[in-house]
Scaffold this active site. Structure first.
Site, PDB file in Angstrom:
ATOM      1  N   HIS A  67      43.149  20.611  22.690  1.00 53.43           N
ATOM      2  CA  HIS A  67      42.991  20.110  21.333  1.00 53.43           C
ATOM      3  C   HIS A  67      43.029  18.587  21.386  1.00 53.43           C
ATOM      4  O   HIS A  67      43.495  17.996  22.377  1.00 53.43           O
ATOM      5  CB  HIS A  67      44.110  20.630  20.433  1.00 53.43           C
ATOM      6  CG  HIS A  67      44.038  22.100  20.166  1.00 53.43           C
ATOM      7  ND1 HIS A  67      42.951  22.697  19.565  1.00 53.43           N
ATOM      8  CD2 HIS A  67      44.927  23.104  20.420  1.00 53.43           C
ATOM      9  CE1 HIS A  67      43.166  23.998  19.442  1.00 53.43           C
ATOM     10  NE2 HIS A  67      44.352  24.280  19.962  1.00 53.43           N
ATOM     11  N   CYS A  89      38.659  17.983  20.167  1.00 54.93           N
ATOM     12  CA  CYS A  89      38.294  17.412  18.875  1.00 54.93           C
ATOM     13  C   CYS A  89      38.721  15.947  18.812  1.00 54.93           C
ATOM     14  O   CYS A  89      39.616  15.508  19.526  1.00 54.93           O
ATOM     15  CB  CYS A  89      38.961  18.190  17.743  1.00 54.93           C
ATOM     16  SG  CYS A  89      38.421  19.910  17.619  1.00 54.93           S
TER      17      CYS A  89
END
Length: 405
Positions: free
Chosen positions: A296, A344
């Protein structure tokens, strides 16, 4: 400590192997019910310290390489390279507190590897008993355990590990047409279309491209993959990311790289892993490297496994360029360093609805950012030579102008 009781091998096909059945492993360390490792620092007998998540992931990587003895991955200033001091599973238990699930994983895997040193064995697809076959030429293996449980004869194929299909007397192959089509490293390499030597030579002579070393015993290509799958907050787990990891590993190995794979690291662990990776001696005999992070992420960097909405377990992307720079990684000077980041960078959706003229229900969904080719003249925080020259030229022009006036 591993112990194996010496007994006569059972000569009957697919009886559970005795060496594996009698393995005993001492767990060591303190039992912990929680699956979440505490934030602490592990200190090995050689004196090197490292984050526990990094040390555990490093040992898991060794088990993937079918090694039961580990070595210290830290940079040793005196040796001017990786430490390499050997340590055992018991040493690992004495260094960090392992959860019960981690102990179970290590001990089962160590048991399998120890058993394989005595004989070739596989797990029966019916009962999962680890077995060896008496006849090395016979693919049809009779399982005594499954036969006793089912009350009827049970056989499976040694190659594809499926319930035997076809005539039992046919020992060359089973009845599955795709039995021997299991993908090997060589077949994976065949998927790559290599350029002809003449094309390569022409490119080297007519274009400014990086030179590559020919495949030989002297060439050592090394790559690293960091893949964060399981997080402290279970809702953040990246289920299915293992497939991306496996596909990338397949590609890199086909390109001739030895691949170090580390999973589930904190920001501190990722930085320690990258710092040690930059000091491997293999880079001196390499012509390039790949460094890949999958996790992430957000605007400030890549998230470690302890990240949540209130935490700052974030690894800044700038540190990748710092540790792989010519100053900190001289072995890769003048060699391409390919960095791939799957994470991300914010909370906005990656697509947008596009309409022709007035908005209607006939819009099309497009990627928010597309058709870009981004080239940077330098890494973050660095002044390029072109900028420096421009400033010098500007100062020189101003001095000349002032003298003439």
């Amino acid at each position: 400590m591993l112990k194996a009781k010496e007994e006569d091998r059972d000569t009957e096909d697919a009886a559970p192997i005795q060496h594996f059945r009698n393995l005993r492993l001492s767990s060591g360390g303190q039992n912990k019910k929680s699956d979440v490792l505490p934030r602490q620092t592990g200190v090995l007998s050689c004196g090197h310290q490292m984050p526990p998540d990094y040390l555990i992931s490093w040992c898991k990587y060794y088990l993937m390489q079918e090694k039961t003895e580990f070595t210290c991955p830290r940079l040793d200033e005196n040796k001017k390279g990786i430490c390499g001091t050997k340590f055992s599973y018991q040493d690992l238990c004495n260094t960090v507190s392992l959860t019960s699930s981690l102990k179970e994983f290590f001990e089962e895997r160590l048991g399998e590897l120890t058993a394989s040193s005595y004989c070739e064995f596989k797990a029966c697809p019916g009962c999962e008993s680890y077995v060896e076959r008496a006849d090395q030429e016979n693919l049809c293996v009779h399982c005594t355990v499954c036969t006793a449980r089912m009350g009827r004869s049970y056989e499976f194929c040694w190659d594809c590990r499926r319930k035997w299909k076809g005539a039992v007397q046919n020992t060359v192959h089973c009845g599955y047409s795709d039995c021997r089509e299991t993908e090997t490293l060589q077949t994976k390499r065949d998927l790559l279309k290599l350029c002809q030597p003449a094309f390569k030579q022409r490119k080297l002579q007519t274009e400014q491209i990086y030179s590559t070393k020919e495949k030989s015993s002297d060439r050592k290509r090394l790559a690293m993959i960091i893949n964060n799958v399981e997080f402290t907050v279970r809702e953040y787990n990246r289920n299915g990311a293992e497939m991306d990891e496996e596909n990338m590993k397949t590609l890199l190995e086909a390109l001739g790289y030895d691949v170090i794979i580390l999973n589930d690291l904190s920001a501190e662990g990722m930085e320690a892993a990258l710092r040690d990776f930059s000091q491997h001696n293999e880079h001196k005999n390499s012509d390039s490297t790949f460094f890949i992070i999958m996790s992430h992420g957000g605007p400030n960097g890549i998230y470690g496994i302890h990240s949540d909405e209130k935490d700052d377990d974030i690894f800044p992307v700038d540190k990748i360029f710092y540790y792989l720079s010519s100053e900190n990684c001289p072995g890769l000077t003048d060699k391409p360093k390919i960095i791939l980041i799957q994470a991300c960078r914010g909370d906005k959706k990656g697509h947008v609805w596009v309409f022709d003229g007035v908005k209607s229900n006939k819009g099309t969904k497009q990627h928010r950012e597309k058709d870009f080719a981004c080239l940077r003249s330098c890494t973050p925080g660095i002044l390029t030579l072109a900028q420096y020259s421009s400033r010098s030229l500007w100062k020189s022009s101003m001095n000349t102008l002032m003298r003439t006036t």
